[in-house]
Enzyme design. Structure first.
Site, PDB file in Angstrom:
ATOM      1  N   ASN A 395       0.823  -1.206   0.000  1.00  0.00           N
ATOM      2  CA  ASN A 395       0.000   0.000   0.000  1.00  0.00           C
ATOM      3  C   ASN A 395       0.860   1.261   0.000  1.00  0.00           C
ATOM      4  OD1 ASN A 395      -1.894   2.063   0.495  1.00  0.00           O
ATOM      5  ND2 ASN A 395      -3.234   0.680   1.607  1.00  0.00           N
ATOM      6  N   ASP A 396       1.521   1.518   1.110  1.00  0.00           N
ATOM      7  CA  ASP A 396       2.268   2.770   1.252  1.00  0.00           C
ATOM      8  C   ASP A 396       3.390   2.903   0.227  1.00  0.00           C
ATOM      9  OD1 ASP A 396       0.694   3.486   3.457  1.00  0.00           O
ATOM     10  OD2 ASP A 396       1.994   2.385   4.835  1.00  0.00           O
ATOM     11  N   VAL A 397       4.029   1.785  -0.147  1.00  0.00           N
ATOM     12  CA  VAL A 397       5.183   1.857  -1.045  1.00  0.00           C
ATOM     13  C   VAL A 397       4.789   2.123  -2.494  1.00  0.00           C
ATOM     14  CG1 VAL A 397       6.600   0.396   0.431  1.00  0.00           C
ATOM     15  CG2 VAL A 397       5.227  -0.651  -1.379  1.00  0.00           C
ATOM     16  N   ALA A 436       0.808   3.472   7.250  1.00  0.00           N
ATOM     17  CA  ALA A 436       0.964   4.918   7.467  1.00  0.00           C
ATOM     18  C   ALA A 436      -0.353   5.589   7.826  1.00  0.00           C
ATOM     19  CB  ALA A 436       1.552   5.577   6.230  1.00  0.00           C
TER      20      ALA A 436
END
Length: 469
Positions: A395-397, A436
């Site tokens: 997700n965040d990456v 995050a």
């Protein structure tokens, strides 16, 4: 045993540590590196027993029992702890290293202060300064690692905990710990100074890690690993043990280097990590406003059709894949696609998962070829030639907010440029945010399809659908 032979054992141990670290730098040789380092530590322990006392029958029984207990615990952990729990385990082991260090430092000081003991060592600044350093670094490592463990395990909030003046409070506690360290050096006969150091440094460890958000835990784990090595090295100076100094220095140095690599991957500075300022920003984006019914769902059959027409496919693994234990299903998908003549690669972000190298370890466990694991800098320029990207639990990456929202906790973090691919498939249970805690506008891009399903089950369904195409 003569001192020369003991030093030879220590030298061999040190060489094995260095060789082990070198082997650990590549997945293909990592297992061999792990055994090499473990054997080096075994030799070091044997050397310590010979250096600090004669070995009689009762000693052999005690040493054998200790080795048996340690081996049993290690084997239990290796067999029982899931790969998803490995980051928590690493954090916990870092903390135990810090605990052992400051207990040994305190015990050494107390032993010298016993009646009838020669106290001339207290006049040695190397000994007293090393003792103070052991207390400070060891205590910070212990409590900081416990907080990291709690965040990763979900025992405490993974969000960054900030309050007005928190940086000032941390600086004051740091100054307090250093001042107590000065008192410990100048008045070493007062053992209470040492335990005051441990107390203040323990609070400092909590204050340093609490303000760091969960998305930055890979950086924190690397840093705490370095702290544990520095604490061990300081303990080596306390005991006058060369192999402990060397091994601690190796861990400390490699941990710092890894921290710098992680910082670069997160676009953070090392001082920013040290003072716990990361992961604390708040995003201005609201998930309801971003998604608002704009996502497009897909099915295993549709994904199979897209893959069947593709020439190049890139799979992006994430923590969701680890939770679902989908790595072996991903391997099966990889086999099917390559059997069809489709080029398949894996895009590895340096901080994907919850500890450095998390995704590499998972994929290696499933026997994914090492040359198919591509680092971010290598694969990013080629995404515009990719037909299908499959994001499994990441997700965040892959979140574009890192580039577009300066108020996001991941602002400035280099990401995988999956948005440049022709088609994006996101395997995810729901639209819930990543570690995050922010939404991901990638999910509403025109070329993005959402496959709402458990990572393992979704991959297995795609494999089944591919067989029917």
């Amino acid at each position: 045993m003569e001192k020369a032979y003991i030093n030879l054992i220590y030298l061999i141990s040190s060489i094995l540590f260095i060789v082990g670290l070198k082997l650990l730098s590549h997945p293909k040789t990592a297992v061999r590196g792990n055994f090499t380092g473990a054997f080096g530590m075994f030799l070091a322990v044997v050397g310590v027993f010979f250096e600090y006392g004669t070995i009689n029958q009762s000693d052999i029984i005690i040493i054998g029992a200790a080795i048996l207990v340690g081996t049993t615990i290690g084997t239990f952990i290796a067999l029982k702890v899931e790969m998803t729990g490995m980051p928590q385990l690493v954090a916990l082991l870092n903390g135990l290293g810090g605990l052992a260090s400051f207990l040994v430092g305190g015990n050494s000081l107390m032993e010298i202060l016993q009646p009838g003991h020669d106290t001339k060592q207290l006049a040695d600044f190397q000994f007293t300064i090393s003792t103070a350093a052991t207390g400070i670094i060891g205590a910070v490592t212990l409590t900081g690692s416990l907080i990291a463990f709690g965040k990763l395990q979900g025992l405490i909030s993974e969000k960054a905990v900030r309050y007005f003046g928190d940086q000032i409070v941390k600086v004051l506690f740091l100054i307090g710990a250093l001042y107590l360290g000065y008192l410990n050096v100048t008045e070493p006969t007062k053992i209470e100074w040492y335990w005051y150091i441990v107390l203040v440094a323990s609070v400092l460890g909590v204050l340093l890690v609490i303000p760091i958000g969960g998305a930055d835990m890979p950086v924190v784990i690397a840093l705490l690993n370095s702290y544990s090595g520095l604490a061990a090295s300081a303990t080596g100076f306390v005991l006058g043990n060369n192999v402990l100094i060397i091994s601690g220095s190796l861990v400390g140095a490699s941990g710092i280097l890894l921290t710098q690599i992680m910082c670069k991957a997160m676009n953070r500075s090392l001082p920013n990590v040290l003072f716990g300022g990361i992961g604390a920003a708040t995003s201005s984006a609201d998930s309801g406003d971003i998604y608002a019914g704009k996502t497009k769902s897909t099915s295993a059959e549709e994904v199979a059709m897209l893959l069947d027409m593709a020439q190049r496919v890139v799979i992006v693994p994430g923590y969701g894949m680890a939770v679902a234990q989908a790595q072996h299903a991903v391997r099966e998908l990889y086999n099917q696609l390559t059997d069809k003549g489709i080029e398949v690669e894996f895009a590895i972000h340096p901080v994907a998962g919850r500890m450095p190298g998390h995704m590499n370890v998972l994929l290696a466990e499933a026997d994914i070829p090492y040359d198919k694991m591509k680092e971010m800098d290598e694969i990013n320029p080629t995404f515009n030639t990719v037909d299908v990207v499959i994001i499994n639990g990441a997700n965040d990456v892959v979140n574009p907010l890192a580039k577009t929202d300066p108020g996001s906790p991941i602002a400035g973090m280099p990401i995988l440029d999956v948005d440049k691919a022709k088609t994006i498939i996101v395997i995810k249970r729901s639209l819930s945010p990543g570690f995050a805690g922010v939404p991901n506008p990638l999910f509403i891009q025109e070329n993005c399809l959402m496959y709402f399903q458990d990572g393992k089950k979704a991959t297995q369904e795609i494999v089944t659908a591919l067989k029917d195409t």
